[in-house]
Design a protein around this motif. Sequence first.
Motif, PDB file in Angstrom:
ATOM      1  N   ARG A  58       0.833  -1.207   0.000  1.00  0.00           N
ATOM      2  CA  ARG A  58       0.000   0.000   0.000  1.00  0.00           C
ATOM      3  C   ARG A  58       0.866   1.254   0.000  1.00  0.00           C
ATOM      4  O   ARG A  58       0.566   2.231  -0.694  1.00  0.00           O
ATOM      5  CB  ARG A  58      -0.923  -0.003   1.215  1.00  0.00           C
ATOM      6  N   LEU A  59       1.953   1.234   0.776  1.00  0.00           N
ATOM      7  CA  LEU A  59       2.855   2.380   0.835  1.00  0.00           C
ATOM      8  C   LEU A  59       3.501   2.632  -0.524  1.00  0.00           C
ATOM      9  O   LEU A  59       3.550   3.773  -1.003  1.00  0.00           O
ATOM     10  CB  LEU A  59       3.937   2.138   1.890  1.00  0.00           C
ATOM     11  N   VAL A  60       3.990   1.569  -1.154  1.00  0.00           N
ATOM     12  CA  VAL A  60       4.637   1.705  -2.454  1.00  0.00           C
ATOM     13  C   VAL A  60       3.633   2.170  -3.502  1.00  0.00           C
ATOM     14  O   VAL A  60       3.945   2.994  -4.367  1.00  0.00           O
ATOM     15  CB  VAL A  60       5.290   0.374  -2.870  1.00  0.00           C
ATOM     16  N   ARG A  61       2.415   1.675  -3.410  1.00  0.00           N
ATOM     17  CA  ARG A  61       1.387   2.044  -4.380  1.00  0.00           C
ATOM     18  C   ARG A  61       1.106   3.542  -4.361  1.00  0.00           C
ATOM     19  O   ARG A  61       0.817   4.146  -5.397  1.00  0.00           O
ATOM     20  CB  ARG A  61       0.102   1.267  -4.088  1.00  0.00           C
ATOM     21  N   SER A  62       1.234   4.163  -3.190  1.00  0.00           N
ATOM     22  CA  SER A  62       0.928   5.588  -3.079  1.00  0.00           C
ATOM     23  C   SER A  62       2.157   6.485  -3.192  1.00  0.00           C
ATOM     24  O   SER A  62       2.026   7.664  -3.523  1.00  0.00           O
ATOM     25  CB  SER A  62       0.234   5.872  -1.740  1.00  0.00           C
ATOM     26  N   SER A  63       3.364   5.940  -2.938  1.00  0.00           N
ATOM     27  CA  SER A  63       4.530   6.819  -2.800  1.00  0.00           C
ATOM     28  C   SER A  63       5.717   6.473  -3.684  1.00  0.00           C
ATOM     29  O   SER A  63       6.714   7.195  -3.662  1.00  0.00           O
ATOM     30  CB  SER A  63       5.007   6.826  -1.336  1.00  0.00           C
ATOM     31  N   PHE A  64       5.654   5.373  -4.448  1.00  0.00           N
ATOM     32  CA  PHE A  64       6.805   5.007  -5.287  1.00  0.00           C
ATOM     33  C   PHE A  64       6.301   4.490  -6.625  1.00  0.00           C
ATOM     34  O   PHE A  64       5.671   3.440  -6.703  1.00  0.00           O
ATOM     35  CB  PHE A  64       7.662   3.942  -4.596  1.00  0.00           C
ATOM     36  N   SER A  66       8.259   4.202  -9.793  1.00  0.00           N
ATOM     37  CA  SER A  66       9.375   4.156 -10.730  1.00  0.00           C
ATOM     38  C   SER A  66       9.971   2.752 -10.750  1.00  0.00           C
ATOM     39  O   SER A  66      10.964   2.480 -10.068  1.00  0.00           O
ATOM     40  CB  SER A  66      10.450   5.183 -10.343  1.00  0.00           C
ATOM     41  N   PRO A  67       9.377   1.829 -11.510  1.00  0.00           N
ATOM     42  CA  PRO A  67       9.902   0.460 -11.567  1.00  0.00           C
ATOM     43  C   PRO A  67      11.368   0.405 -11.981  1.00  0.00           C
ATOM     44  O   PRO A  67      12.105  -0.487 -11.550  1.00  0.00           O
ATOM     45  CB  PRO A  67       9.006  -0.212 -12.616  1.00  0.00           C
ATOM     46  N   LEU A  68      11.797   1.361 -12.798  1.00  0.00           N
ATOM     47  CA  LEU A  68      13.181   1.374 -13.270  1.00  0.00           C
ATOM     48  C   LEU A  68      14.171   1.481 -12.116  1.00  0.00           C
ATOM     49  O   LEU A  68      15.264   0.929 -12.173  1.00  0.00           O
ATOM     50  CB  LEU A  68      13.374   2.554 -14.234  1.00  0.00           C
ATOM     51  N   HIS A  69      13.781   2.185 -11.033  1.00  0.00           N
ATOM     52  CA  HIS A  69      14.684   2.425  -9.915  1.00  0.00           C
ATOM     53  C   HIS A  69      14.325   1.618  -8.666  1.00  0.00           C
ATOM     54  O   HIS A  69      14.925   1.819  -7.611  1.00  0.00           O
ATOM     55  CB  HIS A  69      14.687   3.919  -9.562  1.00  0.00           C
TER      56      HIS A  69
END
Length: 257
Positions: A58-64, A66-69
């Motif tokens: 959930r955190l990544v879904r809202s705040s990250f 950039s799959p490349l990084h």
Amino acid sequence: MSTPVVFDPMTLPSDDNVNSYTFCVELKGSRWFLQKGKMIAYYGQINFDGIGHGRFERLVRSSFHSPLHASDWVVAEGSGKMLLADRAFDVNSFDLDDGNLTIRSGNLLAYEPSLALKQSIVPGFVTLIGTGKFVAASNGPVVFMEPPLRVDPQALVGWADCPSPCHHYDHGYMTGVMGGIRSLTGIGGTSGEEHQFEFVGAGTVLLQSSEALMAEQATGFVPNEPGVPGSPGGGGQHGSTPRMPGQLGDLQRRFGL
């Protein structure tokens, strides 16, 4: 001879610089996104988990975004104080207030989850959107400039609240003596006098006080030095880190491939 300052958990600053090259982040049961290899020490109980860790979905879904990084970043969670640094480059924090800032990906060290990181359409850069604090490194102090402005691409750290730059080539320089020598001999690369990034419109441009880019370093790099556990040994280039199949190379990451 001056007496060195000795810090402990109580005397370390909270979310502020320890010196020009080290920044202290205080976690109070909270989380920060952190680029791998930039934490040099910490007090307290802090855990570090990869972006792909299930409980952070959930955190990544809202705040990250950039799959490349993604392989270059972790989530720091817990309570304590952690010190961030990057090879003795200048380190500072900046605050965004409902804004957006695009920054060279290698310069961004950490940011609060209240900000959302997105992959910029400009290769080698990422964009932070929202309100919160982030920590960035630069080769020399950062200078803030107002457009319209043309800058040496190697001195550019990022830009805030203004359109993406376009390329500008100085025709006079390219067709002059120096440009002619380079076209005939191939000696010398493109310089800031020949090629610049051009900014127009409202906003702020962030420049470092040097034309030398911060050299890219493989994530998790361990120096091949005596007394460093896990340092690469045997044959191969000194200081090189073997890449696993499927990993993106430095040039691929820089140019967004």
